[in-house]
Design an enzyme around this catalytic site. Sequence first.
Site, mmCIF file in Angstrom:
data_model
loop_
_atom_site.group_PDB
_atom_site.id
_atom_site.type_symbol
_atom_site.label_atom_id
_atom_site.label_comp_id
_atom_site.label_asym_id
_atom_site.label_seq_id
_atom_site.Cartn_x
_atom_site.Cartn_y
_atom_site.Cartn_z
ATOM 1 N N ASN A 165 12.225 4.700 -19.184
ATOM 2 C CA ASN A 165 12.688 4.282 -17.855
ATOM 3 C C ASN A 165 14.170 3.913 -17.827
ATOM 4 O O ASN A 165 14.927 4.459 -17.017
ATOM 5 C CB ASN A 165 11.805 3.159 -17.318
ATOM 6 C CG ASN A 165 10.444 3.663 -16.874
ATOM 7 O OD1 ASN A 165 9.736 4.328 -17.626
ATOM 8 N ND2 ASN A 165 10.068 3.360 -15.647
ATOM 9 N N ILE A 216 0.390 4.272 -5.040
ATOM 10 C CA ILE A 216 -0.736 3.796 -5.853
ATOM 11 C C ILE A 216 -1.675 2.930 -5.023
ATOM 12 O O ILE A 216 -2.905 3.091 -5.062
ATOM 13 C CB ILE A 216 -0.230 3.018 -7.084
ATOM 14 C CG1 ILE A 216 0.280 3.984 -8.156
ATOM 15 C CG2 ILE A 216 -1.324 2.126 -7.666
ATOM 16 C CD1 ILE A 216 -0.807 4.811 -8.837
ATOM 17 N N ALA A 230 0.840 -1.206 0.000
ATOM 18 C CA ALA A 230 0.000 0.000 0.000
ATOM 19 C C ALA A 230 0.871 1.251 0.000
ATOM 20 O O ALA A 230 0.835 2.056 0.932
ATOM 21 C CB ALA A 230 -0.949 -0.006 1.193
ATOM 22 N N GLY A 231 1.674 1.396 -1.064
ATOM 23 C CA GLY A 231 2.441 2.613 -1.257
ATOM 24 C C GLY A 231 1.575 3.689 -1.862
ATOM 25 O O GLY A 231 0.371 3.758 -1.579
ATOM 26 N N LYS A 291 1.250 1.242 -22.773
ATOM 27 C CA LYS A 291 2.005 1.819 -21.660
ATOM 28 C C LYS A 291 3.470 1.414 -21.728
ATOM 29 O O LYS A 291 4.370 2.202 -21.411
ATOM 30 C CB LYS A 291 1.398 1.404 -20.324
ATOM 31 C CG LYS A 291 2.077 2.155 -19.177
ATOM 32 C CD LYS A 291 1.366 2.034 -17.864
ATOM 33 C CE LYS A 291 2.070 2.935 -16.838
ATOM 34 N NZ LYS A 291 1.590 2.705 -15.474
ATOM 35 N N GLU A 327 13.309 -2.103 -11.572
ATOM 36 C CA GLU A 327 12.282 -2.980 -12.145
ATOM 37 C C GLU A 327 12.415 -2.977 -13.673
ATOM 38 O O GLU A 327 11.569 -2.437 -14.389
ATOM 39 C CB GLU A 327 10.898 -2.465 -11.731
ATOM 40 C CG GLU A 327 9.754 -3.397 -12.063
ATOM 41 C CD GLU A 327 8.407 -2.762 -11.731
ATOM 42 O OE1 GLU A 327 7.499 -3.507 -11.353
ATOM 43 O OE2 GLU A 327 8.263 -1.533 -11.868
#
Length: 328
Positions: A212, A11, A8-9, A204, A285
């Site tokens: 990135n 986003i 639960a960061g 996306k 990531e």
Amino acid sequence: MKVAVVGAGAIGAYVGAALDRAGADVHLIARGPHLAAMRQHGVQVLSPRGDFTAHVHATDRPSDVGPVDYVFLGLKANSYAACGPLVEPLVKESTALVAAQNGIPWWYFHGHGGPHDGRTVESVDPGGSVSAVLPPGRAVGCVVYAATELAAPGVVRHLEGTRFSIGEPDRSVSRRCLDFSDAMRAGGLKCPVEAELREDIWIKLLGNISFNPISALTRATMREMCLHRSTREVIETMMAETLAVARSLGCRPGISIERRLAGAERVGDHRTSTLQDLEKGKPLELDVLLAAVVELAGVTGVPVPTLRTVAAISDLLARGTAAPAAAA
């Protein structure tokens, strides 16, 4: 509807707060100062659409929550293989896993059909380690178009966008997707159910696969990468190669490279999530964003020389950040 948000960061807490507004029974799984702040003050959302506070149950013990209808995964994809202890106490027979990840998901070929149906993408699911923890049959794909950040522990700043596209791997329009979509919309978010969610994934990914890693290698913002001619040309080539891989797998993303670049340039002096992770010494990531597409290019025989070059260089960078993180 009972929902647990694992990771639960920014986003995850934003989605949890929205679902709480819709009347769902929401539980946030977090840790550290962020967890302490949410327990004391709730999730405080700062948004151009209106600030609000959601007093949601928050814990670091999933066993205190028990089985839920939906687990919303707000973790980075490189944490999935190790998230079993967080997810297992939340799962019952009908639990759906809504995976809000960037890049190629571990479930990509589940229900895909055709010659690659059921194939494991080793870059994102090495040896089936993610599928063993998160069975693809439970997965609901989710492509996030919202931008948020943690302004402080327990405080989520919503920057732009409210769209969370979801869909089943087998392209069906399921009851579980429709119910989750209804709850998200009741909480003030956009949540279309897309039969061809893989097209959203590639749209996306066009930005993530190029901006990135290049941002991490150059320390440049979105605007700076777009305005630097040589770098922009490299990004255009990476996007073209990515589209070729998507098409080789039967996907036709409905966006042009020019439009994707124009949208990125409008974002301005934004630092990508990969650059932010690099600056914080966190693991990068990149496997799901870049290595996976290079792997898929090898499967379908599509030449991707620029993607391969950037993947090789950025992998060395990622290994350099992983070592200090492991030592810590």
